[in-house]
Design a protein around this motif. Structure first.
Motif, PDB file in Angstrom:
ATOM      1  N   LYS A 154       4.139  -3.283  11.070  1.00 15.78           N
ATOM      2  CA  LYS A 154       2.723  -3.436  10.748  1.00 15.78           C
ATOM      3  C   LYS A 154       2.061  -4.369  11.759  1.00 15.78           C
TER       4      LYS A 154
ATOM      5  N   GLU B  71      -4.399   1.913   8.618  1.00 15.32           N
ATOM      6  CA  GLU B  71      -4.242   1.825   7.171  1.00 15.32           C
ATOM      7  C   GLU B  71      -5.561   1.471   6.493  1.00 15.32           C
TER       8      GLU B  71
ATOM      9  N   SER C 286       0.848  -1.198   0.000  1.00 21.59           N
ATOM     10  CA  SER C 286       0.000   0.000   0.000  1.00 21.59           C
ATOM     11  C   SER C 286       0.876   1.237   0.000  1.00 21.59           C
TER      12      SER C 286
ATOM     13  N   LEU D 292       0.318   4.918   0.984  1.00 20.63           N
ATOM     14  CA  LEU D 292      -0.407   6.061   1.528  1.00 20.63           C
ATOM     15  C   LEU D 292       0.452   7.316   1.387  1.00 20.63           C
TER      16      LEU D 292
ATOM     17  N   GLU E  26      -0.067   0.510  10.408  1.00 23.28           N
ATOM     18  CA  GLU E  26       1.297   0.527   9.887  1.00 23.28           C
ATOM     19  C   GLU E  26       2.082   1.657  10.537  1.00 23.28           C
TER      20      GLU E  26
END
Length: 421
Positions: free
Chosen positions: A210, A263, A78, A80, A250
């Motif tokens: 995480k 997340e 991912s 972000l 995360e």
């Protein structure tokens, strides 16, 4: 009782750790169930294959036929955007998210399937000293809904609206700040299970920075702290058959997980109840069976000032600019859902509205020009204060509605008795 295929396990491809509560969808995109706490898939009939296995934070995996092996899911990367660090002035965290949900409403005679996409936001003050309340539940900024209606007579129709509200997605918000269990606090890769009164209630998985928390809300009353807004539903005795939530965090550096670390999250709920008691908005009080599966992807996080937060609160922005933004890591939609979206988008709404003839008995009566003399205005105000006007309105509506139902019933009975030509 649900049976399990213990020879078919869902697991993380990197660690080979089983993945409990993975969502399974059949070839039509209809939820089949979840993997159990050992990662085992439920028994699935051959006619429902190929199935799709979905787990938030991992890539989807399609299984074409029944197998006797482990199904490995690879973790999805991912991306972000960077979050600006909080300053003295920027004391409110604004979060934008994308929601994708699948809900099903089942009654004695009808089934309604809903696929919905939403852009939502959350406004989260950093501490109690901030003079702004904000909100920790998803506020809808943009929404698209796709309904499919079917009944026991073979009716199959679609729409972008429904008279029923039966989605749980608006009730699951940001989780509270929670301490990390001691067992995984100082570990790089580890797992810890917290047991409830009868079964495991929380499973914590850590992989470097995480953390994934899987919560079985029904396993213990203490688990309800993860979904505080639904406390009233539990107190009223609403019957939940399944209630599981997964939170992904995360960039964990401290001893707790908080909203700023989130997340994304997902949940799966199955519930029984009566329409009015279940969601409070439904006028029809008949038995409902409702299931909702949803994934929430965080799109953006930003610390802003209280002044900026109040502008968002008052919607002091161009609502036309707010659309639905699907994240890059969201899995592709199944073919059945894509077919539903296409059918709804092809509807000729103008023609439907023009062809519809409203029943005058369900509309307000027109008494012509009103007399606005002071005496009549005072009398009208008095009736409103005493509730007389509201009582008469409800009484007239109920009478008109009962006559309408009786006439429709007689008409349908005559049509059934009429000989076929």
């Amino acid at each position: 009782m649900e049976s399990w295929a213990y020879d078919v396990i869902v697991a993380d491809s990197a660690t080979h750790i089983p993945l409990p509560n993975a969502s399974i969808y059949d070839k039509d995109g209809i939820p089949v169930g979840l993997s159990n706490r050992n990662g085992a898939l439920p028994e699935i009939t051959h006619s429902r294959y190929p199935i799709t296995i979905r787990y938030l934070g991992f890539n989807d995996k399609s299984v074409m036929s029944r197998c006797k092996d482990t199904v490995f899911l690879s973790e999805r990367a991912s991306e972000l955007p960077e979050m600006v660090v909080e300053s003295r002035r920027h004391r409110v965290l604004h979060v934008l998210a994308y929601v994708r949900e699948y809900s099903t409403l089942t009654t004695y005679t009808d089934t309604v399937f809903l696929f919905r996409e939403k852009t939502v936001d959350y406004m989260l003050p950093t501490d109690n000293k901030v003079k702004f309340k904000g909100w920790s539940y998803p506020r809808v900024l943009a929404c698209k809904s796709y309904y499919r209606f079917s009944n026991n007579n073979g009716l199959d129709s679609v729409s972008d609206a429904s008279r029923h509200h039966f989605s749980w997605s608006d009730w699951i918000g940001m989780p509270p700040k929670t301490p990390i269990p001691m067992r995984i606090k100082n570990s790089r890769i580890s797992t810890d299970t917290l047991r409830g009164r009868y079964s495991p209630t929380e499973m914590w998985h850590r992989k470097n920075d995480k953390i994934r928390v899987e919560v079985d809300v029904l396993a213990d009353t203490a688990s309800r702290r993860w979904v505080p807004r639904l406390g009233d539903f539990f107190r009223r005795g609403l019957d939940y058959e399944k209630f599981k939530v997964v939170f992904n965090y995360e960039n964990i550096v401290g001893d707790t997980v908080s909203k700023s670390d989130l997340e994304g999250y997902s949940f799966s709920i199955e519930s029984n109840g009566r329409g009015h008691d279940m969601f409070r908005f439904n006028k029809i009080n008949e038995p409902f069976y409702v299931s909702t599966d949803a994934d929430i992807y965080i799109l953006d996080k930003e610390y802003i000032t209280v002044r900026e937060a109040k502008k968002w609160d008052k919607r002091d922005f161009d609502i036309e600019e707010i659309g639905i933004y699907e994240p890059l890591d969201a899995p592709p939609l199944t073919s059945s859902v894509l077919d539903l979206v296409e059918r709804v988008n092809l509807l000729d709404k103008d023609r439907i509205r023009l062809d519809f003839i409203p029943d005058h008995r369900l509309m307000g009566n027109n008494y012509g020009r009103r007399n606005f003399r002071i005496g009549h205005r005072a009398l009208s105000l008095l009736k409103q204060l005493t509730g007389i006007t509201l009582y008469k309105s409800h009484k007239n509506f109920n009478n008109n509605w009962n006559r309408f139902r009786k006439e429709r019933h007689n008409r349908n009975r005559q049509e059934k008795q009429a000989p076929a030509i």
